[in-house]
Design a protein around this motif. Structure first.
Motif, short mmCIF file in Angstrom:
data_model
loop_
_atom_site.label_atom_id
_atom_site.label_comp_id
_atom_site.label_asym_id
_atom_site.label_seq_id
_atom_site.Cartn_x
_atom_site.Cartn_y
_atom_site.Cartn_z
N ASP A 47 0.83 -1.21 0.00
CA ASP A 47 0.00 0.00 0.00
C ASP A 47 0.86 1.26 0.00
O ASP A 47 0.58 2.22 -0.72
CB ASP A 47 -0.93 0.02 1.21
CG ASP A 47 -2.03 -1.04 1.13
OD1 ASP A 47 -2.27 -1.56 0.01
OD2 ASP A 47 -2.64 -1.34 2.18
N GLN A 48 1.93 1.25 0.79
CA GLN A 48 2.83 2.41 0.84
C GLN A 48 3.51 2.62 -0.50
O GLN A 48 3.63 3.77 -0.97
CB GLN A 48 3.87 2.21 1.93
CG GLN A 48 3.33 2.29 3.34
CD GLN A 48 4.36 1.92 4.39
OE1 GLN A 48 5.49 1.55 4.05
NE2 GLN A 48 3.99 2.02 5.64
N GLN A 50 2.40 1.71 -3.46
CA GLN A 50 1.42 2.18 -4.42
C GLN A 50 1.12 3.66 -4.21
O GLN A 50 0.96 4.41 -5.19
CB GLN A 50 0.14 1.35 -4.32
CG GLN A 50 0.29 -0.05 -4.88
CD GLN A 50 -0.94 -0.90 -4.69
OE1 GLN A 50 -1.80 -0.60 -3.86
NE2 GLN A 50 -1.04 -1.98 -5.44
N GLU A 51 1.05 4.10 -2.96
CA GLU A 51 0.80 5.51 -2.67
C GLU A 51 1.98 6.36 -3.15
O GLU A 51 1.79 7.42 -3.74
CB GLU A 51 0.59 5.69 -1.17
CG GLU A 51 0.09 7.06 -0.78
CD GLU A 51 -1.29 7.37 -1.31
OE1 GLU A 51 -1.55 8.55 -1.64
OE2 GLU A 51 -2.13 6.45 -1.41
N GLU A 52 3.19 5.88 -2.90
CA GLU A 52 4.38 6.60 -3.36
C GLU A 52 4.41 6.67 -4.88
O GLU A 52 4.73 7.72 -5.46
CB GLU A 52 5.63 5.90 -2.84
CG GLU A 52 6.91 6.61 -3.19
CD GLU A 52 8.13 5.91 -2.62
OE1 GLU A 52 9.22 6.08 -3.20
OE2 GLU A 52 7.99 5.21 -1.60
N ARG A 53 4.05 5.58 -5.54
CA ARG A 53 4.04 5.57 -7.01
C ARG A 53 3.00 6.55 -7.55
O ARG A 53 3.25 7.25 -8.53
CB ARG A 53 3.74 4.15 -7.50
CG ARG A 53 3.82 4.02 -8.98
CD ARG A 53 3.64 2.59 -9.41
NE ARG A 53 3.66 2.54 -10.85
CZ ARG A 53 3.55 1.45 -11.54
NH1 ARG A 53 3.45 0.30 -10.95
NH2 ARG A 53 3.57 1.47 -12.86
N LYS A 54 1.86 6.63 -6.88
CA LYS A 54 0.81 7.57 -7.29
C LYS A 54 1.32 9.01 -7.17
O LYS A 54 1.10 9.83 -8.07
CB LYS A 54 -0.42 7.36 -6.40
CG LYS A 54 -1.58 8.26 -6.71
CD LYS A 54 -2.73 7.96 -5.78
CE LYS A 54 -3.88 8.92 -6.00
NZ LYS A 54 -4.98 8.68 -5.05
N GLU A 55 2.03 9.31 -6.06
CA GLU A 55 2.59 10.65 -5.88
C GLU A 55 3.64 10.95 -6.94
O GLU A 55 3.71 12.07 -7.47
CB GLU A 55 3.19 10.78 -4.49
CG GLU A 55 2.16 10.76 -3.37
CD GLU A 55 2.79 10.67 -1.99
OE1 GLU A 55 4.05 10.73 -1.88
OE2 GLU A 55 2.03 10.54 -1.02
#
Length: 88
Positions: A47-48, A50-55
């Motif tokens: 999850d972390q 994926q969130e970093e990739r989104k940012e």
């Protein structure tokens, strides 16, 4: 062998079997708990990431827009210089 002795031996044997079963069961539950913790940790890490990739994708889109704006401004200024009779 009288009944009291047979009962005592039966109780001791049952206690040994129950103790062994409890030890085995605690080993199994400990392993299951460790595996559950590993899965939970993996999901958290995923999850972390994926969130970093989104940012990072949002940052990349902003940088691409900034680059396109800079290129358009450069092209406009070159055209202006040529219009005024200069060489860019």
């Amino acid at each position: 062998m009288d009944a009291a002795l047979a009962t005592a031996i039966g109780v001791i044997g049952s206690a040994v079997v129950a103790g062994a079963a409890a030890m085995y069961g605690s080993r199994i539950s400990g392993r299951a708990q460790r595996e559950g913790n590993a899965v939970t940790g993996f999901n958290s890490l995923t999850d972390q990431l994926q969130e970093e990739r989104k940012e990072l994708r949002a940052d990349l889109a902003a940088l691409r827009l900034e680059l396109a704006t800079e290129r358009a401004e450069t092209a406009r200024l070159k055209l202006l210089v040529q219009t005024l009779g200069g060489t860019p």
